[in-house]
Design a protein around this motif. Structure first.
Motif, mmCIF file in Angstrom:
data_model
loop_
_atom_site.group_PDB
_atom_site.id
_atom_site.type_symbol
_atom_site.label_atom_id
_atom_site.label_comp_id
_atom_site.label_asym_id
_atom_site.label_seq_id
_atom_site.Cartn_x
_atom_site.Cartn_y
_atom_site.Cartn_z
ATOM 1 N N LEU A 41 12.508 32.790 29.890
ATOM 2 C CA LEU A 41 13.261 32.434 28.697
ATOM 3 C C LEU A 41 14.306 33.517 28.469
ATOM 4 O O LEU A 41 14.156 34.651 28.944
ATOM 5 N N SER A 42 15.333 33.215 27.723
ATOM 6 C CA SER A 42 16.393 34.187 27.473
ATOM 7 C C SER A 42 15.992 35.129 26.336
ATOM 8 O O SER A 42 16.610 35.183 25.280
ATOM 9 N N LEU A 43 14.913 35.883 26.602
ATOM 10 C CA LEU A 43 14.351 36.815 25.621
ATOM 11 C C LEU A 43 14.090 38.160 26.288
ATOM 12 O O LEU A 43 13.780 38.219 27.487
ATOM 13 N N THR A 44 14.175 39.238 25.523
ATOM 14 C CA THR A 44 13.931 40.580 26.060
ATOM 15 C C THR A 44 12.556 40.689 26.704
ATOM 16 O O THR A 44 12.381 41.416 27.681
ATOM 17 N N SER A 45 11.578 39.964 26.178
ATOM 18 C CA SER A 45 10.215 40.043 26.698
ATOM 19 C C SER A 45 10.091 39.567 28.142
ATOM 20 O O SER A 45 9.077 39.817 28.799
ATOM 21 N N HIS A 46 11.119 38.909 28.658
ATOM 22 C CA HIS A 46 11.100 38.468 30.051
ATOM 23 C C HIS A 46 11.804 39.462 30.974
ATOM 24 O O HIS A 46 11.960 39.199 32.166
ATOM 25 N N SER A 47 12.166 40.613 30.433
ATOM 26 C CA SER A 47 12.868 41.624 31.210
ATOM 27 C C SER A 47 12.087 42.176 32.396
ATOM 28 O O SER A 47 12.695 42.499 33.424
ATOM 29 N N PRO A 48 10.755 42.376 32.303
ATOM 30 C CA PRO A 48 10.066 43.000 33.445
ATOM 31 C C PRO A 48 10.293 42.319 34.781
ATOM 32 O O PRO A 48 10.491 42.994 35.805
ATOM 33 N N SER A 49 10.289 40.998 34.813
ATOM 34 C CA SER A 49 10.548 40.283 36.072
ATOM 35 C C SER A 49 11.976 40.533 36.553
ATOM 36 O O SER A 49 12.224 40.712 37.749
ATOM 37 N N ILE A 50 12.905 40.533 35.607
ATOM 38 C CA ILE A 50 14.310 40.754 35.939
ATOM 39 C C ILE A 50 14.500 42.171 36.496
ATOM 40 O O ILE A 50 15.206 42.378 37.492
ATOM 41 N N ILE A 51 13.853 43.132 35.853
ATOM 42 C CA ILE A 51 13.932 44.521 36.311
ATOM 43 C C ILE A 51 13.296 44.678 37.693
ATOM 44 O O ILE A 51 13.840 45.348 38.575
ATOM 45 N N ALA A 52 12.141 44.043 37.871
ATOM 46 C CA ALA A 52 11.436 44.140 39.157
ATOM 47 C C ALA A 52 12.275 43.575 40.295
ATOM 48 O O ALA A 52 12.263 44.102 41.414
ATOM 49 N N ALA A 53 13.017 42.510 40.010
ATOM 50 C CA ALA A 53 13.915 41.946 41.028
ATOM 51 C C ALA A 53 15.118 42.864 41.248
ATOM 52 O O ALA A 53 15.474 43.183 42.391
ATOM 53 N N SER A 69 15.580 29.188 34.352
ATOM 54 C CA SER A 69 15.591 29.363 32.896
ATOM 55 C C SER A 69 15.017 28.155 32.164
ATOM 56 O O SER A 69 15.238 26.996 32.570
ATOM 57 N N PHE A 70 14.301 28.442 31.071
ATOM 58 C CA PHE A 70 13.738 27.419 30.200
ATOM 59 C C PHE A 70 14.077 27.773 28.756
ATOM 60 O O PHE A 70 14.451 28.907 28.453
ATOM 61 N N GLN A 71 13.916 26.786 27.853
ATOM 62 C CA GLN A 71 14.189 27.033 26.439
ATOM 63 C C GLN A 71 12.937 26.911 25.577
ATOM 64 O O GLN A 71 13.001 27.057 24.361
ATOM 65 N N ALA A 72 11.788 26.663 26.189
ATOM 66 C CA ALA A 72 10.515 26.593 25.460
ATOM 67 C C ALA A 72 9.388 26.836 26.453
ATOM 68 O O ALA A 72 9.556 26.702 27.675
#
Length: 344
Positions: A41-53, A69-72
């Motif tokens: 989701l487009s939220l800060t809480s999803h950052s770890p996966s983005i950082i890991a990549a 990406s999802f919205q719910a």
């Protein structure tokens, strides 16, 4: 006696080179990275996966990543079950639990966690409702509360607020809006009276004249495991090594996320570099100078090594069952596989 001519020599050298190149090709194919799709989701809480990549932690585990990406939360669970994505990290939904009962999905770790020392999710009121007397969560009786879908984490939070405040759950009117942007628009326009959301979105909303903060979720739900990590049951049973490699890469991303945004132990340059990675997926429609502080403001602690709060997950399961949103026979064993991470 066999005579080696120039032509024979060239032919044999060519054959040897071809064989060697083919051998190298087979070796490369044997060690090719596995490609995985991760729902976000487009939220800060999803950052770890983005950082890991972005920092190559998944690459170290032999994984190439594609983000979807999802919205719910609920559509993400459906995508796991249909094999459209491989891993997700979001709130427990009724859809996820129902799919777990059918043997399609397993929770394999914990993610976002409400903790006393970190500013967490806020409870918000529309200005018109606030002016009419909705000045604290215990005054939600008779008011509407926006959620994405029935059985979403927002629905759970609304009812847990009612439980703690001492009034019947039915005295809050739940209004499904399908997507977070729709809930935001409805709250700002006064179509719904209340909502709860992560601090960066709450902070942005309360800067305007339409929305007022009236409480904190942590005052109403103890040690809430807000989001979990999940995958397909097929991955858990048939591809354990893939799951372990994913979690190993994710764990490093979690460490960097907490260091950058929660514990604030990284230098400014390192934080800026991480925010650049996250910005590709979070607040991507805003310039970096505006997005970076909003990304940081949305940070809540994510459990180290994806440690999972089983007590909170069980409380959520019991709530879903009490509201008849999922079958009463679903067990924790149906829902959770505890072999991959530490639990508490």
């Amino acid at each position: 006696m066999f005579k080696m001519t120039r032509r024979t020599t060239l032919r044999r050298m060519t054959s040897a080179m071809l064989a060697a190149s083919l051998g190298l090709g087979f070796t490369a194919a044997a060690h090719a990275n596995d490609t995985i799709k991760i729902g976000i989701l487009s939220l800060t809480s999803h950052s770890p996966s983005i950082i890991a990549a972005g920092k190559g932690y998944f690459g170290e585990q032999g994984l190439d990543v594609e983000f979807v990406s999802f919205q719910a939360a609920q559509p993400m669970a459906v995508a796991i079950a249909s094999n459209d994505i491989d891993f997700g990290m979001t709130a427990i939904s009724g859809g996820l639990i129902s799919l777990a009962e059918k043997g399609a999905i397993k929770i394999i770790g914990g993610a976002l966690q409400e903790t006393p020392e970190i500013d967490g999710q806020k409870i918000l009121a529309a200005k018109a409702a606030y002016d009419a007397g909705l000045t604290s969560p215990d005054k939600l009786v008779g008011h509407s509360f926006g959620v994405t879908t029935q059985g979403s984490s927002f629905h759970y939070m609304a009812h847990k607020i009612a439980d703690k405040a001492g009034f019947d759950r039915s005295e809050i009117r739940i209004v499904p809006m399908q997507k977070v942007p729709a809930v935001i628009a409805a709250l700002k326009s006064g179509q719904i009276d209340a909502w709860s959301i992560v601090p960066n979105i709450a902070g942005a909303l309360t800067k305007g004249p339409e929305v007022v903060e009236i409480g904190k979720v942590s005052d109403y739900i103890d040690n809430y495991q807000v989001t979990t990590v999940f995958t397909s049951t097929k991955n858990v049973t048939d591809h354990k090594d893939l799951v372990k490699r994913f979690l190993a890469g994710l764990a490093k991303g979690i460490d960097d996320y907490n260091a950058a945004y929660v514990d604030k132990t990284l230098g400014a340059d390192d934080v800026a570099a991480i925010s650049e990675m996250v910005h590709k997926y979070v607040y991507a429609d805003q310039p970096m100078d505006k997005a970076a502080p909003r990304i940081a403001a949305g940070a809540m602690r994510i459990n180290r090594n994806a440690k999972l709060n089983l007590a909170s997950v069980e409380d959520q399961l019991k709530w879903f069952q009490s509201e008849k949103l999922v079958p009463g026979g679903v067990t924790m064993d149906d829902l959770v596989d505890t072999e991959f991470v530490e639990t508490f």
